[in-house]
Design a protein around this motif. Structure first.
Motif, mmCIF file in Angstrom:
data_model
loop_
_atom_site.group_PDB
_atom_site.id
_atom_site.type_symbol
_atom_site.label_atom_id
_atom_site.label_comp_id
_atom_site.label_asym_id
_atom_site.label_seq_id
_atom_site.Cartn_x
_atom_site.Cartn_y
_atom_site.Cartn_z
ATOM 1 N N THR A 65 0.764 -1.203 -0.016
ATOM 2 C CA THR A 65 -0.037 -0.121 -0.037
ATOM 3 C C THR A 65 0.932 0.920 0.200
ATOM 4 O O THR A 65 2.049 1.394 0.103
ATOM 5 C CB THR A 65 -0.876 -0.102 1.225
ATOM 6 O OG1 THR A 65 0.008 -0.107 2.448
ATOM 7 C CG2 THR A 65 -2.079 -1.074 1.229
ATOM 8 N N ASP A 66 0.110 2.536 0.014
ATOM 9 C CA ASP A 66 1.038 3.476 -0.433
ATOM 10 C C ASP A 66 0.971 4.548 0.813
ATOM 11 O O ASP A 66 1.780 5.279 1.309
ATOM 12 C CB ASP A 66 0.629 4.262 -1.462
ATOM 13 C CG ASP A 66 0.784 3.637 -2.819
ATOM 14 O OD1 ASP A 66 1.706 3.149 -3.133
ATOM 15 O OD2 ASP A 66 0.030 3.576 -3.583
ATOM 16 N N ARG A 67 -0.455 4.699 1.707
ATOM 17 C CA ARG A 67 -0.645 5.911 2.673
ATOM 18 C C ARG A 67 -1.065 5.581 3.809
ATOM 19 O O ARG A 67 -1.075 5.984 4.723
ATOM 20 C CB ARG A 67 -1.274 6.938 1.970
ATOM 21 C CG ARG A 67 -2.688 6.449 1.772
ATOM 22 C CD ARG A 67 -3.671 7.518 1.892
ATOM 23 N NE ARG A 67 -5.223 6.975 1.485
ATOM 24 C CZ ARG A 67 -5.767 6.383 2.665
ATOM 25 N NH1 ARG A 67 -5.414 6.340 3.606
ATOM 26 N NH2 ARG A 67 -6.949 5.731 2.278
#
Length: 298
Positions: A65-67
């Motif tokens: 995931t990114d954030r």
């Protein structure tokens, strides 16, 4: 910014718990991506002793995931040495700045005994364990963004320890009145993250029947029973999986609007963040339900 301030900013008000015991890593990554895209602030995962190890699990999902924030709800202190707990959390927080929340829990007697260890006083064990974590700080990486340390706490003595030795408390499956009392005890400067189970079912008998299938009130020495007694529920109300009043207080059930209303009650009572769990056979089904809820919650 302090760990509490950072966490309040990054966690948002609503998160999800993905508690399915066993699933391939790809399924965990796909579910995590779906939750991030749906707009939730955090994903919470749990562990017992052995099996799905929580820090490895968090690492898999952080990498995919990114954030979104990933948190342990909770990391079982009986599963590792306190220096290993501090070190593992510090490594992940260093690798993914601002994206880790550490919830630490003392588990329950039957789980600990089944692992071959001897159950002792939860409060004394937690104090000793936190001492060990603190002693290991200098040997661990220093993340650029501090991660919050939260204690799984149901009773007032553990809440006091969470106030004095951690960044806040992480209770689960308790009524709104419990949330209100914990916030009063913690004060305004500590985090209060509340975990709540959701049953998307509008038929009262069906929803309550499903809730009563959970072992929350029937486990030997259940800390949930003790906490509910502290709130004034008597033995009759806690028998046979709980009266309707107990079930309705501890579980969120109904349609999407009813779920949003109950979540709002916990936030109004002082919760900074509510993490929701659902009862599903697999991660994809859990993600389906959370996507269904997202428009009314976020």
């Amino acid at each position: 910014m302090t760990a509490v301030g950072e966490a309040r900013q990054r966690l948002g008000r609503i998160g999800v718990g993905l508690m399915t015991p066993l699933a391939p890593a790809d399924e965990w990554r796909r579910a995590a991506v779906r939750m991030e895209r749906a707009g939730y602030g955090a994903i919470w995962v749990n562990e017992a002793v052995g099996g799905r190890e929580v820090f490895t699990q968090l690492g898999v999902m952080l990498a995919g995931t990114d954030r979104i924030v990933l948190g342990s709800a909770v990391a079982n202190l009986w599963a590792r040495h306190p220096a290993a707990m501090q070190g593992a959390a510090s490594v992940l927080a260093d690798a993914y700045p601002g994206r880790l929340a550490l919830g630490v829990g003392v588990s329950m007697g039957h789980i600990v005994e089944a692992s071959g260890q001897r159950w002792t006083s939860p409060l004394a064990k937690m104090r000793e364990y936190l001492d060990g974590m603190d002693a290991a700080v200098e040997a661990a990486p220093v993340p650029s963004v501090p991660f919050p340390r939260l204690l799984a706490a149901l009773g007032p003595k553990m809440h006091g320890l969470a106030r004095d030795r951690a960044d806040g408390a992480l209770p689960a499956a308790m009524p709104v009145e419990h949330t209100r009392r914990v916030r009063e005890l913690l004060g305004p400067d500590k985090l209060l993250l509340v975990m709540q189970a959701v049953i998307l079912e509008t038929d009262p008998a069906a929803a309550r029947g499903f809730a009563r299938q959970t072992p929350m009130l029937t486990l030997p020495g259940s800390p949930y029973v003790r906490s509910l007694r502290n709130l004034g529920y008597d033995d009759a109300a806690l028998a046979d999986g709980g009266s309707d009043e107990v079930v309705d207080a501890c579980f969120i059930w109904g349609d999407e609007a009813a779920v949003a209303e109950r979540v709002g009650e916990h936030l109004d009572a002082g919760a900074d963040h509510v993490g929701l769990t659902v009862f599903t056979p697999d991660l994809a089904s859990a993600a389906d339900q959370f996507e269904r809820l997202a428009p009314v919650l976020l």
